[in-house]
Design a protein around this motif. Structure first.
Motif, PDB file in Angstrom:
ATOM      1  N   ASN A  45       0.871  -1.288  -0.197  1.00 12.43           N
ATOM      2  CA  ASN A  45       0.060  -0.430  -0.295  1.00 12.43           C
ATOM      3  C   ASN A  45       0.717   1.138  -0.189  1.00 12.43           C
ATOM      4  N   GLY A  46       1.669   1.164   0.453  1.00 14.97           N
ATOM      5  CA  GLY A  46       2.775   2.514   0.536  1.00 14.97           C
ATOM      6  C   GLY A  46       3.191   2.688  -0.341  1.00 14.97           C
ATOM      7  N   GLY A  83       1.416   8.503   6.160  1.00 17.59           N
ATOM      8  CA  GLY A  83       1.594   8.544   8.323  1.00 17.59           C
ATOM      9  C   GLY A  83       0.945   7.280   8.508  1.00 17.59           C
ATOM     10  N   GLU A  84      -0.710   7.657   8.062  1.00 21.46           N
ATOM     11  CA  GLU A  84      -1.061   6.316   9.220  1.00 21.46           C
ATOM     12  C   GLU A  84      -0.909   4.839   8.747  1.00 21.46           C
ATOM     13  N   VAL A  85      -0.555   4.710   7.277  1.00 16.24           N
ATOM     14  CA  VAL A  85      -0.140   3.552   6.853  1.00 16.24           C
ATOM     15  C   VAL A  85       1.769   2.797   7.746  1.00 16.24           C
ATOM     16  N   ALA A 133      -2.505  16.234  -2.143  1.00 12.72           N
ATOM     17  CA  ALA A 133      -1.729  16.078  -1.354  1.00 12.72           C
ATOM     18  C   ALA A 133      -1.836  16.097   0.234  1.00 12.72           C
ATOM     19  N   GLU A 134      -2.246  17.050   0.860  1.00 12.78           N
ATOM     20  CA  GLU A 134      -2.478  16.727   1.868  1.00 12.78           C
ATOM     21  C   GLU A 134      -2.918  15.379   2.355  1.00 12.78           C
ATOM     22  N   LYS A 135      -4.272  14.465   1.731  1.00 14.51           N
ATOM     23  CA  LYS A 135      -4.722  13.242   2.222  1.00 14.51           C
ATOM     24  C   LYS A 135      -3.911  12.286   2.279  1.00 14.51           C
ATOM     25  N   LEU A 145      -7.976  -0.135   8.054  1.00 14.71           N
ATOM     26  CA  LEU A 145      -7.041   0.718   7.307  1.00 14.71           C
ATOM     27  C   LEU A 145      -7.033   0.296   5.541  1.00 14.71           C
ATOM     28  N   ILE A 146      -6.702  -0.984   5.785  1.00 15.38           N
ATOM     29  CA  ILE A 146      -5.874  -1.955   4.478  1.00 15.38           C
ATOM     30  C   ILE A 146      -7.578  -2.307   3.532  1.00 15.38           C
TER      31      ILE A 146
END
Length: 256
Positions: free
Chosen positions: A70-71, A93-95, A85-87, A171-172
């Motif tokens: 995912n990253g 960051g969450e990943v 870009a912000e999202k 998240l995934i």
């Protein structure tokens, strides 16, 4: 409340296990928040199901592989036109944070739960229909009759090792489910076939239709081709039949 019902079909075993665990975690939370003895019994039964899945799968390794993929996928689209870009940075960051928490966890996840004599007793007797009656497990009966804060504390303690795993799965699956736009399709005489590009890592098929329609979606196939049949529920002992009507629905082929 949405007026649509959505049917999901995972295209590999990894996503099947993740969705099963997602459902079990949701069930556990539901019964955890209930105050009755039956809620607490049900919560423990769900926790045992969760532990059974963990005993059969190397989930930490599977989740780390998926987070790494995912990253990389998020980084590939970082400079694409129209990307927020912000999202995107928030998702990266969450990943990254989720991966770090999983790497930091040591040992077999959930193994400490079995260090509780009470939980071991419940696990051993749960394979027997009705095997956790008060005369079978008086200690369990005593625990069930304790004040709610005590029962809640113990259940939260037993389930806490799975929190990072649950967050990773959420998240995934969220990234996968939101990776594709819906398209409007028509199933001629209740039948529709999907051909998937073999070069793309498709992971999930989503089929949505209006709740007012008298059909349910039956999805089958694999990572290259899937079929969707809209079936009319049976109200007697006969098997459901495929609809003869043309059925309008929305389709999402999710990969990420």
């Amino acid at each position: 409340m949405t007026n649509k019902i959505t049917y999901e079909f995972p295209l590999n075993e990894r996503i099947r296990v993740f969705i099963r665990l997602e459902q079990l975690f949701e069930q556990f939370n539901h019964f955890l928040n209930g105050a009755s003895v039956w809620d607490k019994r049900a919560a423990l039964n769900v926790l045992l199901d969760i532990m059974t899945i963990f005993s059969r799968n190397d989930l930490k390794s599977e989740l780390l592989k998926e987070l790494d993929r995912n990253g990389k996928a998020l980084n590939r689209i970082a400079h694409s036109q129209g990307v927020d870009a912000e999202k995107l940075n928030q998702l990266l960051g969450e990943v990254s944070q989720t991966s770090k928490k999983l790497y930091a966890s040591s040992g077999k996840i959930g193994i400490h739960v079995l260090e509780s004599d009470l939980f071991q007793s419940i696990a051993q007797r749960s394979s027997i229909p009705g095997g956790t009656c008060s005369f079978d497990l008086p200690e369990f009966h005593y625990w069930l009759e304790q004040e709610e804060p005590i029962r809640l504390r113990d259940l939260q303690q037993w389930s806490s090792p799975f929190n990072d795993i649950r967050n990773a799965i959420d998240l995934i699956l969220n990234l996968i489910r939101n990776s594709s736009d819906e398209t409007r399709e028509i199933a001629k005489a209740g039948f529709f076939q999907i051909s998937l590009d073999r070069s793309q890592p498709y992971q999930l098929i989503k089929v949505s239709l209006d709740k007012s329609l008298r059909y349910f979606a039956e999805i089958s196939g694999g990572k290259h081709r899937c079929t969707v049949r809209f079936m009319v529920p049976s109200h007697d002992e006969k098997r459901p039949l495929q609809s003869s009507d043309d059925v309008s629905f929305t389709l999402s082929c999710c990969q990420f």
